[in-house]
Design an enzyme around this catalytic site. Structure first.
Site, PDB file in Angstrom:
ATOM      1  N   ASN A  86       0.847  -1.171  -0.027  1.00 55.50           N
ATOM      2  CA  ASN A  86      -0.080   0.103   0.041  1.00 55.50           C
ATOM      3  C   ASN A  86       0.996   1.084   0.000  1.00 55.50           C
ATOM      4  OD1 ASN A  86      -2.246  -1.886   0.226  1.00 55.50           O
ATOM      5  ND2 ASN A  86      -2.188  -1.759   2.561  1.00 55.50           N
ATOM      6  N   HIS A  99       6.345  -2.253   3.221  1.00 55.84           N
ATOM      7  CA  HIS A  99       6.316  -3.456   3.649  1.00 55.84           C
ATOM      8  C   HIS A  99       5.254  -4.002   2.506  1.00 55.84           C
ATOM      9  CE1 HIS A  99       3.459  -0.814   5.572  1.00 55.84           C
ATOM     10  NE2 HIS A  99       2.415  -1.781   5.334  1.00 55.84           N
TER      11      HIS A  99
END
Ligand code: AMP
Length: 110
Positions: A86, A99
């Site tokens: 994201n 991440h």
């Protein structure tokens, strides 16, 4: 800026770590969206994908290959899994240390 993931890397706060090497750390998401939900993070802090540059190309590839390796280890590779990153508020990013989410263990909705 330091994030909660930096504190996980430095072991200031605990996490359920499933993998570590010189470049990345992987641990179970604290609020799993699937039976298997791991986060794969680089040890060096990069806030968002927008902050990555060609120097990070090999690291980003290593994160992807680590996600695939951990999916195999978790037994979800054959049925399938999702890898997601994201970026920024509209992308749903909450922690500003890049991440990869690796999610599997059930059929995920589109
Ligand atoms: P994102 O929305 O892509 O920034 O995802 C951040 C993820 O980090 C969420 O899925 C959270 O559940 C997860 N998370 C936040 N704090 C922790 C923590 N201390 N240990 C494990 N996962 C965490």
């Amino acid at each position: 800026m330091s994030t909660i993931f930096d504190k996980i890397i430095s072991r200031e706060i605990p996490a359920d770590i499933v993998y570590e090497d010189e470049q990345v750390l992987a641990f179970k998401d604290i609020s799993p969206k699937a039976p298997v939900h791991y986060l794969i993070i680089p040890k060096q802090p990069i806030a968002t994908l927008n902050d990555a540059n060609p120097e990070h190309q090999a690291l980003l590839g290593h994160m992807m290959l680590t996600a695939a390796k951990l999916a195999k280890q978790a037994g979800v590779a054959e049925d399938g899994y999702r890898v997601q990153m994201n970026c920024n508020p509209d992308g749903g990013q909450v922690v500003y240390h890049i991440h990869l989410h690796m999610m599997g263990g059930k059929a995920l909705s589109a």
